[in-house]
Write an enzyme that holds these catalytic residues in place. Structure first.
Site, PDB file in Angstrom:
ATOM      1  N   GLU A   1     -11.538   3.086  -1.211  1.00  0.00           N
ATOM      2  CA  GLU A   1     -12.928   3.887  -1.304  1.00  0.00           C
ATOM      3  C   GLU A   1     -13.494   3.738  -2.318  1.00  0.00           C
ATOM      4  O   GLU A   1     -14.452   4.799  -2.831  1.00  0.00           O
ATOM      5  CB  GLU A   1     -11.876   5.185  -1.378  1.00  0.00           C
ATOM      6  CG  GLU A   1     -10.602   5.357  -2.596  1.00  0.00           C
ATOM      7  CD  GLU A   1      -9.664   4.412  -2.055  1.00  0.00           C
ATOM      8  OE1 GLU A   1      -9.403   4.043  -1.245  1.00  0.00           O
ATOM      9  OE2 GLU A   1      -8.883   4.780  -3.147  1.00  0.00           O
TER      10      GLU A   1
ATOM     11  N   CYS B   1      -3.069   1.159  -1.047  1.00  0.00           N
ATOM     12  CA  CYS B   1      -2.626   1.117  -3.115  1.00  0.00           C
ATOM     13  C   CYS B   1      -1.179   1.636  -2.442  1.00  0.00           C
ATOM     14  O   CYS B   1      -0.436   1.590  -2.270  1.00  0.00           O
ATOM     15  CB  CYS B   1      -3.419   1.697  -3.730  1.00  0.00           C
ATOM     16  SG  CYS B   1      -3.471   0.325  -5.243  1.00  0.00           S
TER      17      CYS B   1
ATOM     18  N   HIS C   1      -8.313  -0.941  -2.887  1.00  0.00           N
ATOM     19  CA  HIS C   1      -8.336   0.481  -2.894  1.00  0.00           C
ATOM     20  C   HIS C   1      -9.573   0.169  -2.082  1.00  0.00           C
ATOM     21  O   HIS C   1     -10.314  -1.055  -1.932  1.00  0.00           O
ATOM     22  CB  HIS C   1      -9.326   1.201  -3.317  1.00  0.00           C
ATOM     23  CG  HIS C   1      -8.024   1.615  -5.070  1.00  0.00           C
ATOM     24  ND1 HIS C   1      -7.962   2.375  -5.123  1.00  0.00           N
ATOM     25  CD2 HIS C   1      -7.302   0.587  -5.719  1.00  0.00           C
ATOM     26  CE1 HIS C   1      -6.678   2.846  -6.152  1.00  0.00           C
ATOM     27  NE2 HIS C   1      -6.406   1.319  -6.174  1.00  0.00           N
TER      28      HIS C   1
HETATM   29  N1  GLN Z   1       1.129   0.569  -9.051  1.00  0.00           N
HETATM   30  C1  GLN Z   1       0.883   1.635  -8.599  1.00  0.00           C
HETATM   31  C2  GLN Z   1       2.050   2.814  -7.748  1.00  0.00           C
HETATM   32  O1  GLN Z   1       2.485   1.740  -8.161  1.00  0.00           O
HETATM   33  C3  GLN Z   1      -0.691   1.954  -7.507  1.00  0.00           C
HETATM   34  C4  GLN Z   1      -1.928   1.058  -7.916  1.00  0.00           C
HETATM   35  C5  GLN Z   1      -2.622   2.223  -7.291  1.00  0.00           C
HETATM   36  O2  GLN Z   1      -3.000   2.867  -6.077  1.00  0.00           O
HETATM   37  N2  GLN Z   1      -4.205   1.459  -7.388  1.00  0.00           N
HETATM   38  O3  GLN Z   1       1.739   3.212  -7.629  1.00  0.00           O
END
Ligand code: GLN
Length: 201
Positions: free
Chosen positions: A179, A82, A177
């Site tokens: 995890e 992410c 994710h």
């Molecule tokens: N939207 C977040 C970002 O731009 C990432 C979201 C997440 O890690 N769940 O950093």
């Protein structure tokens, strides 16, 4: 070499790094929280967690981590989920908040492109681990969408026709994710393919 002999760093500036640590432990490896350049000493791999890439970006500069991470990623495996994927990407589309990605994997991403926090969702997806197909659970929370994939990037899983799990050389990145739940399928793959000497072709 066994997984017990490996130390996996977890970038522990912000985000859900504790959940990655729990999974690393569950698979029998050691983990170390990485906050300072000296924390890279003797590390075998690095995990960059989900969270907020803008905050991580600021803290990486503050703690002098940008160069050590770049250096580490030249030869050692990194897995980003992410926000971690956003940091590993080549380019961030409409990058108003000025996050500086490392460009370690040749993809472009659009942040938050699967919708806002309230539109978070879980999916069971299928990964193609170099011919071996495996189901896994994926949680999408303000997830980045992969909008371009370079020629040297291998797509391991897609969701609604967008790549969501990609790798290049020793770098693995997920839009979601992996995890948050008990399911350690992706970390097992990362260990097996990038960390141990049992790489699938
Ligand atoms: N939207 C977040 C970002 O731009 C990432 C979201 C997440 O890690 N769940 O950093």
């Amino acid at each position: 070499m066994n997984v017990q002999d490996k130390t996996v760093g977890v970038l522990a500036l912000q985000g859900d790094y504790g959940l990655h640590e729990a999974q690393i432990q569950r698979l029998g490896a050691q983990f170390r929280e990485v906050r300072l350049p000296r924390d890279f000493e003797g590390l075998d791999a690095l995990v960059m967690p989900g969270g907020e890439s803008t905050t991580m970006n600021i803290l990486m500069d503050r703690f002098g981590l940008r160069e050590p991470i770049s250096e580490f990623g030249r030869t050692k495996p990194i897995y980003g989920t992410c926000a971690g994927m956003i940091l590993l990407a080549r380019n961030i589309e409409r990058n108003q908040s000025g996050v500086k990605p490392f460009g370690m994997i040749d993809i472009d991403v659009a942040r938050n492109d699967y919708g806002r926090q309230i539109y978070s969702f879980d999916e069971e997806l299928i990964a193609d681990f170099h011919g071996e197909k495996k189901a896994f659970r994926a949680s999408f929370i303000r997830a980045p969408r992969v909008t371009r994939v370079g020629n040297d990037v291998r797509v391991l899983a897609t969701f609604r026709e967008s790549p969501v799990l990609v790798e290049q050389d020793h770098i693995l990145a997920a839009s979601f994710h992996s995890e948050l739940e008990e399911d350690t399928t992706l970390l097992e793959y990362f260990f097996r393919h990038f960390l141990l000497d049992t790489a699938t072709p």
